[in-house]
Design a protein around this motif. Structure first.
Motif, PDB file in Angstrom:
ATOM      1  N   ARG A   1      -2.349 -95.442 -20.594  1.00  0.00           N
ATOM      2  CA  ARG A   1      -2.676 -94.711 -19.372  1.00  0.00           C
ATOM      3  C   ARG A   1      -2.784 -95.723 -18.233  1.00  0.00           C
ATOM      4  N   VAL A   2      -1.954 -95.538 -17.227  1.00  0.00           N
ATOM      5  CA  VAL A   2      -1.948 -96.443 -16.075  1.00  0.00           C
ATOM      6  C   VAL A   2      -3.054 -96.026 -15.119  1.00  0.00           C
ATOM      7  N   SER A   3      -3.733 -97.005 -14.527  1.00  0.00           N
ATOM      8  CA  SER A   3      -4.817 -96.682 -13.599  1.00  0.00           C
ATOM      9  C   SER A   3      -4.246 -96.092 -12.306  1.00  0.00           C
ATOM     10  N   PRO A   4      -5.012 -95.248 -11.646  1.00  0.00           N
ATOM     11  CA  PRO A   4      -4.554 -94.687 -10.370  1.00  0.00           C
ATOM     12  C   PRO A   4      -4.282 -95.766  -9.325  1.00  0.00           C
ATOM     13  N   THR A   5      -5.041 -96.862  -9.370  1.00  0.00           N
ATOM     14  CA  THR A   5      -4.835 -97.963  -8.420  1.00  0.00           C
ATOM     15  C   THR A   5      -3.453 -98.575  -8.589  1.00  0.00           C
ATOM     16  N   LEU A   6      -3.065 -98.855  -9.832  1.00  0.00           N
ATOM     17  CA  LEU A   6      -1.749 -99.439 -10.089  1.00  0.00           C
ATOM     18  C   LEU A   6      -0.646 -98.428  -9.792  1.00  0.00           C
ATOM     19  N   ALA A   7      -0.839 -97.175 -10.199  1.00  0.00           N
ATOM     20  CA  ALA A   7       0.173 -96.145  -9.953  1.00  0.00           C
ATOM     21  C   ALA A   7       0.432 -95.982  -8.460  1.00  0.00           C
ATOM     22  N   ASP A   8      -0.633 -96.009  -7.666  1.00  0.00           N
ATOM     23  CA  ASP A   8      -0.486 -95.875  -6.214  1.00  0.00           C
ATOM     24  C   ASP A   8       0.234 -97.088  -5.627  1.00  0.00           C
ATOM     25  N   ALA A   9      -0.094 -98.287  -6.114  1.00  0.00           N
ATOM     26  CA  ALA A   9       0.563 -99.504  -5.618  1.00  0.00           C
ATOM     27  C   ALA A   9       2.054 -99.492  -5.943  1.00  0.00           C
ATOM     28  N   VAL A  10       2.414 -99.010  -7.122  1.00  0.00           N
ATOM     29  CA  VAL A  10       3.830 -98.931  -7.504  1.00  0.00           C
ATOM     30  C   VAL A  10       4.540 -97.901  -6.632  1.00  0.00           C
ATOM     31  N   ARG A  11       3.887 -96.770  -6.417  1.00  0.00           N
ATOM     32  CA  ARG A  11       4.474 -95.728  -5.570  1.00  0.00           C
ATOM     33  C   ARG A  11       4.767 -96.253  -4.159  1.00  0.00           C
TER      34      ARG A  11
END
Length: 121
Positions: A91-101
């Motif tokens: 499960r990827v953290s929301p912080t990392l997912a947002d940075a990738v987005r």
């Protein structure tokens, strides 16, 4: 003076990851290799033992038990029972997912100091 992180231009395998970390730390890759491999080994041992591993602002490795289920072979149509087994979910953290987005190439997983709204530098 703080050193700039080494830019990553291609997909990283383990050897390349070790080289990037060594460059960021200004040390020898041979010294970094033991640390990186020990980290991976500790994560693998924890998951194999049925424990989750949570790395804040990065990823959580979840050890999950799958029950015995009936399945069907699509080639023959025969049904069979798949045994219960252990799997790892990520499960990827929301912080990392947002940075990738946002394609944020300066993302860090360092936690912000108490009361701060931005990550630690």
């Amino acid at each position: 003076m703080k050193k700039k992180p080494t830019p990553v231009k291609n997909r990283l395998n383990t050897t390349q990851l070790i080289a990037v970390v060594a460059a960021d730390l200004g040390t020898d890759p041979a010294a970094v290799r033991d640390t990186v491999m020990a980290t991976f080994d500790a994560i693998a041992r924890a998951n194999a033992s049925g424990h989750d591993v949570a790395i804040t602002n990065f990823v959580t490795f979840i050890s999950h038990r799958v029950k015995r289920t009936k399945r069907r072979n699509p080639q023959t149509g025969d049904t069979f029972t798949a045994p219960a087994h252990q799997v790892v979910r990520v499960r990827v953290s929301p912080t990392l997912a947002d940075a990738v987005r946002r394609r944020d190439r300066k993302v860090t997983i360092r936690k912000a100091p108490k009361g701060a709204r931005t990550p630690a530098e």
